[in-house]
Design a protein around this motif. Structure first.
Motif, PDB file in Angstrom:
ATOM      1  N   ASP A  94       0.863  -1.183   0.000  1.00 42.70           N
ATOM      2  CA  ASP A  94       0.000   0.000   0.000  1.00 42.70           C
ATOM      3  C   ASP A  94       0.897   1.229   0.000  1.00 42.70           C
ATOM      4  O   ASP A  94       1.638   1.472   0.965  1.00 42.70           O
ATOM      5  N   VAL A  96       0.275   4.270   0.313  1.00 44.86           N
ATOM      6  CA  VAL A  96      -0.086   5.314   1.287  1.00 44.86           C
ATOM      7  C   VAL A  96       0.456   4.982   2.668  1.00 44.86           C
ATOM      8  O   VAL A  96       1.117   5.796   3.325  1.00 44.86           O
ATOM      9  N   THR A  97       0.189   3.746   3.129  1.00 48.14           N
ATOM     10  CA  THR A  97       0.592   3.356   4.486  1.00 48.14           C
ATOM     11  C   THR A  97       1.945   2.644   4.529  1.00 48.14           C
ATOM     12  O   THR A  97       2.570   2.553   5.582  1.00 48.14           O
ATOM     13  N   LYS A  99       2.263  -0.462   4.162  1.00 50.90           N
ATOM     14  CA  LYS A  99       2.046  -1.826   4.618  1.00 50.90           C
ATOM     15  C   LYS A  99       2.003  -2.796   3.434  1.00 50.90           C
ATOM     16  O   LYS A  99       1.510  -2.459   2.359  1.00 50.90           O
TER      17      LYS A  99
END
Length: 333
Positions: A94, A96-97, A99
């Motif tokens: 991901d 954005v995160t 992760k």
């Protein structure tokens, strides 16, 4: 009711258009096409057997072009793995995160029509990857179940003469195929037509006729086709007579190792209903049962060693069974 009847008539007329569209490319093989379309309407799968060069792959590809359905072709080879068919998990991130997580990447089995080309060239481990999909119309991977799109139709091909490097399909796998369709050589006129139409520059365009919703409607209609109790008794008698331990037919006791199970009776009734609808009728006739009994039982009657040695086939047993049961007048039809 009038709307329903008009819808049914429209769907049935499109069936004949569908066959005509396929026959733009496939010359001859009329009975083979009928059996494939019967299996499609019945919601089952087909095993096609024929020597190389009889247009098995072309037939399936043309069918897919004549339908508004997704199509995938899987070439079965000795090194093919189950994940090559079903799919596998891939590690993604991901953005954005930051992760990371595993995402299931669907394999070629996730299509409405799947061509399993030369299915007997891959080991049983990979062949068995199709079992759940064929019976349950879903795939399980990593403890998660993924439903397959409907309609779902597997057409598998195999070559009967080249046995080096092949793996015979196990009985459980064979039983999942609704029909076992044999493709023979074309007639003189058909072969002339094939040679004449495929060696020039003219290209044939195949137009899609039916979509997924229409196919599902037709599959529902097949279930509503009527069959009388006498014909069901006849089917039951026919299937039970294939079993050497309970049959009264000497021919079966001599040549058969294992007979057909209850699924064969279900398949015979369902395909007889499908053929009746395909022919524009809403009730099953004896001719429907006799027409479908060979591709239904062909792979469900297991011959013994003596039969293999003397070239006695399951089709020969089926023909003898029909004669024996009609002579005994089991159900007084």
């Amino acid at each position: 009711m009038e709307t329903t009847e008009s819808t049914i008539k429209s769907l049935l007329s499109q069936l004949s258009l569908l066959k005509n569209e396929i026959q733009k490319v496939i010359i001859g093989q009329d009975q083979v096409l009928d059996e494939i379309l019967v299996a499609l309407l019945a919601g089952g799968h087909c095993l096609l057997e024929g020597v190389p060069g009889l247009a098995k792959t072309l037939m399936v590809r043309t069918l897919s072009q004549a339908l508004h359905l997704s199509f995938h072709r899987i070439q079965f080879t000795p090194d093919l793995m189950p994940t090559d068919i079903v799919g596998t998990e891939i590690l993604e991130e991901d953005h954005v995160t930051g992760k990371r997580f595993f995402k299931f990447n669907k394999g070629p089995l996730f299509a409405n029509i799947v061509l399993a080309d030369e299915i007997n060239r891959t080991p049983p481990k990979t062949q068995s990857a199709l079992l759940e999909a064929m019976q349950e119309f879903e795939v399980t991977y990593g403890g998660q179940t993924y439903p397959l799109d409907r309609p779902f139709f597997i057409l598998a091909t195999q070559n009967p003469i080249e046995q080096a490097g092949t793996y015979p399909l196990p009985e459980a796998q064979l039983d999942r195929f609704l029909l076992y369709v044999k493709i023979g050589y074309p007639t003189v006129q058909e072969e002339f037509g094939v040679l004449n139409s495929t060696t020039g520059s003219k290209k044939v365009k195949v137009n899609p006729i039916l979509g997924g919703e229409e196919i599902k409607q037709l599959q529902d209609l097949v279930r509503d086709v009527t069959i009388n109790d006498d014909l069901i008794h006849y089917v039951s008698s026919l299937i039970r007579a294939t079993r050497p331990d309970t049959t009264t037919v000497p021919y079966v006791k001599e040549w058969v190792r294992w007979g057909a199970g209850p699924r064969a009776g279900q398949a015979l009734i369902l395909t007889a209903k499908s053929r009746a609808l395909f022919k524009g009728r809403y009730a099953v006739l004896m001719e429907d049962i006799h027409n479908m009994v060979f591709p239904v039982l062909r792979h469900r009657i297991l011959m013994n060693f003596k039969a293999d040695a003397e070239n006695v086939s399951s089709d020969m047993v089926t023909a003898e069974l029909i004669k024996a049961i009609e002579r005994s007048k089991v159900v007084g039809l």
